[in-house]
Design a protein around this motif. Structure first.
Motif, mmCIF file in Angstrom:
data_model
loop_
_atom_site.group_PDB
_atom_site.id
_atom_site.type_symbol
_atom_site.label_atom_id
_atom_site.label_comp_id
_atom_site.label_asym_id
_atom_site.label_seq_id
_atom_site.Cartn_x
_atom_site.Cartn_y
_atom_site.Cartn_z
ATOM 1 N N LEU A 109 6.229 -23.865 5.239
ATOM 2 C CA LEU A 109 5.914 -25.360 5.431
ATOM 3 C C LEU A 109 5.283 -25.936 4.014
ATOM 4 C CD1 LEU A 109 4.473 -25.370 9.064
ATOM 5 C CD2 LEU A 109 6.815 -26.187 8.344
ATOM 6 N N ILE A 110 4.314 -25.216 3.615
ATOM 7 C CA ILE A 110 3.753 -25.792 2.211
ATOM 8 C C ILE A 110 4.712 -25.900 1.243
ATOM 9 C CG2 ILE A 110 2.065 -24.864 0.490
ATOM 10 C CD1 ILE A 110 0.396 -23.819 2.564
ATOM 11 N N ARG A 111 5.645 -24.824 0.952
ATOM 12 C CA ARG A 111 6.918 -24.988 0.041
ATOM 13 C C ARG A 111 7.635 -26.107 0.407
ATOM 14 N NH1 ARG A 111 7.875 -18.519 -0.721
ATOM 15 N NH2 ARG A 111 5.954 -18.142 -1.870
ATOM 16 N N GLU A 112 8.051 -26.622 1.773
ATOM 17 C CA GLU A 112 9.081 -27.524 2.097
ATOM 18 C C GLU A 112 8.115 -28.769 1.751
ATOM 19 O OE1 GLU A 112 9.786 -27.030 6.308
ATOM 20 O OE2 GLU A 112 11.226 -25.448 5.971
ATOM 21 N N LEU A 113 6.693 -29.067 1.912
ATOM 22 C CA LEU A 113 5.805 -30.083 1.628
ATOM 23 C C LEU A 113 5.931 -30.424 0.237
ATOM 24 C CD1 LEU A 113 4.237 -32.268 2.520
ATOM 25 C CD2 LEU A 113 2.444 -30.806 2.366
ATOM 26 N N ASN A 140 9.158 -32.142 -0.816
ATOM 27 C CA ASN A 140 9.165 -33.161 -0.521
ATOM 28 C C ASN A 140 8.410 -34.076 -1.728
ATOM 29 O OD1 ASN A 140 10.582 -32.981 1.929
ATOM 30 N ND2 ASN A 140 8.902 -32.589 2.922
ATOM 31 N N TYR A 141 7.172 -33.475 -1.916
ATOM 32 C CA TYR A 141 6.381 -34.235 -2.975
ATOM 33 C C TYR A 141 7.160 -34.315 -4.223
ATOM 34 C CZ TYR A 141 1.990 -33.873 -0.345
ATOM 35 O OH TYR A 141 1.192 -34.068 0.690
#
Length: 69
Positions: free
Chosen positions: A48-52, A55-56
């Motif tokens: 989830l952190i890597r997906e975020l 996105n950033y």
């Protein structure tokens, strides 16, 4: 708010300078690496952190904004 309460803004800073930029190949390499990292995440929180982060990254690239240090 009335007109007297509005602040007067001035722009007395230095002239802007062009910032360093990624080439299209560099962007593709970072993007592909991040996709691989997302696919290879062992923990849900890490994924989830890597997906975020992806996105950033896309938001920053496509809007032209840059982070301040």
């Amino acid at each position: 708010m009335i007109a007297v309460q509005l602040p007067v803004l001035t722009s007395k800073g230095e002239n802007g300078k062009r910032r360093a930029a990624f080439t299209e190949d560099e962007y593709d390499k970072v993007f592909d690496t991040l996709l691989n990292m997302i696919d290879n995440s062992r923990k849900k929180k890490t994924r989830l952190i890597r997906e975020l982060l992806l996105n950033y990254m896309e938001f920053a690239v496509f809007t032209g904004i840059h982070p301040r240090y």
